[in-house]
Design a protein around this motif. Sequence first.
Motif, PDB file in Angstrom:
ATOM      1  N   VAL A 145      40.597  58.707  83.767  1.00 49.64           N
ATOM      2  CA  VAL A 145      41.604  58.468  84.801  1.00 49.64           C
ATOM      3  C   VAL A 145      40.815  58.216  86.081  1.00 49.64           C
ATOM      4  CG1 VAL A 145      43.515  59.411  86.130  1.00 49.64           C
ATOM      5  CG2 VAL A 145      43.329  59.928  83.686  1.00 49.64           C
ATOM      6  N   GLY A 146      40.776  56.939  86.495  1.00 45.86           N
ATOM      7  CA  GLY A 146      39.904  56.579  87.603  1.00 45.86           C
ATOM      8  C   GLY A 146      38.462  56.887  87.230  1.00 45.86           C
ATOM      9  N   PRO A 147      37.732  57.572  88.092  1.00 48.15           N
ATOM     10  CA  PRO A 147      36.330  57.901  87.781  1.00 48.15           C
ATOM     11  C   PRO A 147      36.183  59.152  86.909  1.00 48.15           C
ATOM     12  CG  PRO A 147      36.871  58.675  89.971  1.00 48.15           C
ATOM     13  CD  PRO A 147      38.100  57.972  89.467  1.00 48.15           C
ATOM     14  N   ARG A 148      37.319  59.804  86.620  1.00 53.63           N
ATOM     15  CA  ARG A 148      37.281  61.107  85.942  1.00 53.63           C
ATOM     16  C   ARG A 148      37.425  60.950  84.429  1.00 53.63           C
ATOM     17  NH1 ARG A 148      41.666  64.766  84.899  1.00 53.63           N
ATOM     18  NH2 ARG A 148      43.047  63.284  85.979  1.00 53.63           N
ATOM     19  N   THR A 149      36.516  61.551  83.669  1.00 53.43           N
ATOM     20  CA  THR A 149      36.625  61.593  82.211  1.00 53.43           C
ATOM     21  C   THR A 149      37.533  62.748  81.813  1.00 53.43           C
ATOM     22  OG1 THR A 149      34.425  60.653  81.874  1.00 53.43           O
ATOM     23  CG2 THR A 149      35.375  61.880  80.035  1.00 53.43           C
ATOM     24  N   VAL A 150      38.477  62.471  80.897  1.00 50.31           N
ATOM     25  CA  VAL A 150      39.450  63.474  80.475  1.00 50.31           C
ATOM     26  C   VAL A 150      39.193  63.825  79.022  1.00 50.31           C
ATOM     27  CG1 VAL A 150      41.892  64.005  80.219  1.00 50.31           C
ATOM     28  CG2 VAL A 150      41.134  62.498  82.063  1.00 50.31           C
ATOM     29  N   ASP A 151      39.108  65.100  78.729  1.00 46.80           N
ATOM     30  CA  ASP A 151      38.867  65.564  77.363  1.00 46.80           C
ATOM     31  C   ASP A 151      40.208  65.666  76.625  1.00 46.80           C
ATOM     32  OD1 ASP A 151      37.667  66.597  75.099  1.00 46.80           O
ATOM     33  OD2 ASP A 151      37.706  68.657  75.831  1.00 46.80           O
ATOM     34  N   LEU A 152      40.421  64.788  75.646  1.00 49.75           N
ATOM     35  CA  LEU A 152      41.660  64.810  74.853  1.00 49.75           C
ATOM     36  C   LEU A 152      41.348  65.191  73.413  1.00 49.75           C
ATOM     37  CD1 LEU A 152      43.460  61.500  75.988  1.00 49.75           C
ATOM     38  CD2 LEU A 152      43.787  63.818  76.888  1.00 49.75           C
ATOM     39  N   SER A 153      42.228  65.998  72.827  1.00 51.15           N
ATOM     40  CA  SER A 153      42.109  66.281  71.402  1.00 51.15           C
ATOM     41  C   SER A 153      42.455  65.018  70.616  1.00 51.15           C
ATOM     42  CB  SER A 153      43.059  67.413  71.002  1.00 51.15           C
ATOM     43  OG  SER A 153      44.408  66.958  71.068  1.00 51.15           O
ATOM     44  N   ALA A 154      42.184  65.020  69.319  1.00 47.55           N
ATOM     45  CA  ALA A 154      42.470  63.838  68.484  1.00 47.55           C
ATOM     46  C   ALA A 154      43.955  63.481  68.537  1.00 47.55           C
ATOM     47  CB  ALA A 154      42.036  64.102  67.047  1.00 47.55           C
ATOM     48  N   ARG A 155      44.825  64.487  68.490  1.00 50.05           N
ATOM     49  CA  ARG A 155      46.262  64.222  68.508  1.00 50.05           C
ATOM     50  C   ARG A 155      46.723  63.745  69.885  1.00 50.05           C
ATOM     51  NH1 ARG A 155      48.485  63.985  63.541  1.00 50.05           N
ATOM     52  NH2 ARG A 155      48.073  66.139  63.000  1.00 50.05           N
ATOM     53  N   GLU A 156      46.166  64.332  70.939  1.00 50.98           N
ATOM     54  CA  GLU A 156      46.496  63.882  72.292  1.00 50.98           C
ATOM     55  C   GLU A 156      46.058  62.435  72.497  1.00 50.98           C
ATOM     56  OE1 GLU A 156      45.988  68.265  74.473  1.00 50.98           O
ATOM     57  OE2 GLU A 156      44.356  66.799  74.493  1.00 50.98           O
ATOM     58  N   PHE A 157      44.879  62.089  71.988  1.00 52.50           N
ATOM     59  CA  PHE A 157      44.384  60.724  72.121  1.00 52.50           C
ATOM     60  C   PHE A 157      45.304  59.758  71.376  1.00 52.50           C
ATOM     61  CE2 PHE A 157      41.852  56.992  71.507  1.00 52.50           C
ATOM     62  CZ  PHE A 157      40.986  56.940  72.592  1.00 52.50           C
ATOM     63  N   ALA A 158      45.725  60.151  70.166  1.00 50.92           N
ATOM     64  CA  ALA A 158      46.610  59.290  69.369  1.00 50.92           C
ATOM     65  C   ALA A 158      47.940  59.077  70.078  1.00 50.92           C
ATOM     66  CB  ALA A 158      46.826  59.916  67.998  1.00 50.92           C
ATOM     67  N   LEU A 159      48.472  60.121  70.712  1.00 52.71           N
ATOM     68  CA  LEU A 159      49.738  59.994  71.431  1.00 52.71           C
ATOM     69  C   LEU A 159      49.571  59.091  72.652  1.00 52.71           C
ATOM     70  CD1 LEU A 159      52.695  60.836  71.662  1.00 52.71           C
ATOM     71  CD2 LEU A 159      51.950  62.874  72.927  1.00 52.71           C
ATOM     72  N   ALA A 160      48.480  59.290  73.392  1.00 49.66           N
ATOM     73  CA  ALA A 160      48.212  58.437  74.557  1.00 49.66           C
ATOM     74  C   ALA A 160      48.032  56.983  74.125  1.00 49.66           C
ATOM     75  CB  ALA A 160      46.963  58.930  75.298  1.00 49.66           C
ATOM     76  N   GLU A 161      47.343  56.767  72.999  1.00 50.98           N
ATOM     77  CA  GLU A 161      47.137  55.403  72.489  1.00 50.98           C
ATOM     78  C   GLU A 161      48.471  54.742  72.148  1.00 50.98           C
ATOM     79  OE1 GLU A 161      45.103  53.150  68.647  1.00 50.98           O
ATOM     80  OE2 GLU A 161      44.499  55.196  69.133  1.00 50.98           O
ATOM     81  N   THR A 162      49.384  55.507  71.550  1.00 52.08           N
ATOM     82  CA  THR A 162      50.702  54.961  71.209  1.00 52.08           C
ATOM     83  C   THR A 162      51.428  54.501  72.467  1.00 52.08           C
ATOM     84  OG1 THR A 162      50.833  56.441  69.296  1.00 52.08           O
ATOM     85  CG2 THR A 162      52.891  55.460  70.061  1.00 52.08           C
ATOM     86  N   PHE A 163      51.389  55.305  73.510  1.00 51.81           N
ATOM     87  CA  PHE A 163      52.030  54.915  74.770  1.00 51.81           C
ATOM     88  C   PHE A 163      51.383  53.655  75.347  1.00 51.81           C
ATOM     89  CE2 PHE A 163      53.587  59.426  75.212  1.00 51.81           C
ATOM     90  CZ  PHE A 163      54.934  59.100  75.319  1.00 51.81           C
ATOM     91  N   LEU A 164      50.062  53.575  75.330  1.00 49.11           N
ATOM     92  CA  LEU A 164      49.378  52.431  75.935  1.00 49.11           C
ATOM     93  C   LEU A 164      49.558  51.147  75.130  1.00 49.11           C
ATOM     94  CD1 LEU A 164      47.973  54.714  77.650  1.00 49.11           C
ATOM     95  CD2 LEU A 164      46.043  53.141  77.808  1.00 49.11           C
ATOM     96  N   ARG A 165      49.844  51.279  73.849  1.00 49.45           N
ATOM     97  CA  ARG A 165      50.093  50.081  73.026  1.00 49.45           C
ATOM     98  C   ARG A 165      51.523  49.562  73.225  1.00 49.45           C
ATOM     99  NH1 ARG A 165      46.125  48.488  69.749  1.00 49.45           N
ATOM    100  NH2 ARG A 165      44.562  49.974  68.997  1.00 49.45           N
ATOM    101  N   HIS A 166      52.359  50.342  73.904  1.00 48.48           N
ATOM    102  CA  HIS A 166      53.747  49.930  74.163  1.00 48.48           C
ATOM    103  C   HIS A 166      54.057  50.109  75.653  1.00 48.48           C
ATOM    104  CE1 HIS A 166      53.544  51.090  69.901  1.00 48.48           C
ATOM    105  NE2 HIS A 166      54.398  50.113  69.707  1.00 48.48           N
ATOM    106  N   PRO A 167      53.343  49.386  76.524  1.00 54.13           N
ATOM    107  CA  PRO A 167      53.489  49.598  77.973  1.00 54.13           C
ATOM    108  C   PRO A 167      54.905  49.310  78.460  1.00 54.13           C
ATOM    109  CG  PRO A 167      52.299  47.559  77.506  1.00 54.13           C
ATOM    110  CD  PRO A 167      52.414  48.286  76.214  1.00 54.13           C
TER     111      PRO A 167
END
Length: 219
Positions: free
Chosen positions: A144-166
């Motif tokens: 997020v901006g210059p900040r690296t965010v630590d996401l679990s595998a499930r959190e990453f998958a959920l975020a990916e789903t949102f970003l694939r459907h902007p």
Amino acid sequence: MSAVLIAEDEPRIASFIEKGLRANGFATAVVGDGLSALDRARSGEFDLVVLDIGLPVLDGFAVLRALRAERNAVPVVVLTARDSVQDTVAGLEGGADDYMPKPFRFEELLARVRLRLAGARSAEITVLTAGDLALDLRTRRATVGPRTVDLSAREFALAETFLRHPGQVLSREQLLSSVWGYDFDPGSNVVDVYVRYLRRKLGPERIETVRGMGYRLVG
């Protein structure tokens, strides 16, 4: 528009895959036995085959062997409940392009389908962005901006789903099926819990609640 043949004899799983692929812009057809799968795959009308190994009449291995013996190079992603090393090796040596054991997350299947369809194209998207949020699909790194965010595998998958459907409102059921697979409990509140996790890590205004409908990513 790419066309995908789904060869799967369990109606629930076939419907799950078909709905997901259609929602992501693919044309689809479904067959429930090996002979039909072989016949349709030979037609040349499909760009990829999602092939279950446990098909009636002819199993998936026989379908695959027949296609490759005919020098039919259509990409094949194999699905199977058999997850032993021997079966994996047999599938890949038999000419499969990829191999996924059941149960599986739809987003992972979708990524594999896209990868096989992309072939040697170098322009394959590897970073998804929305505003200052970025997900690197290769390194599984979120920023997020210059900040690296630590996401679990499930959190990453959920975020990916949102970003694939902007900008799209996604229902809880859509998110459950995409991230948690076809064996999800429709009454579960796990989506709400993980949305809270993402808001905490990505920013409270990042994911908007659309009352009575679901959630939407705000760029």
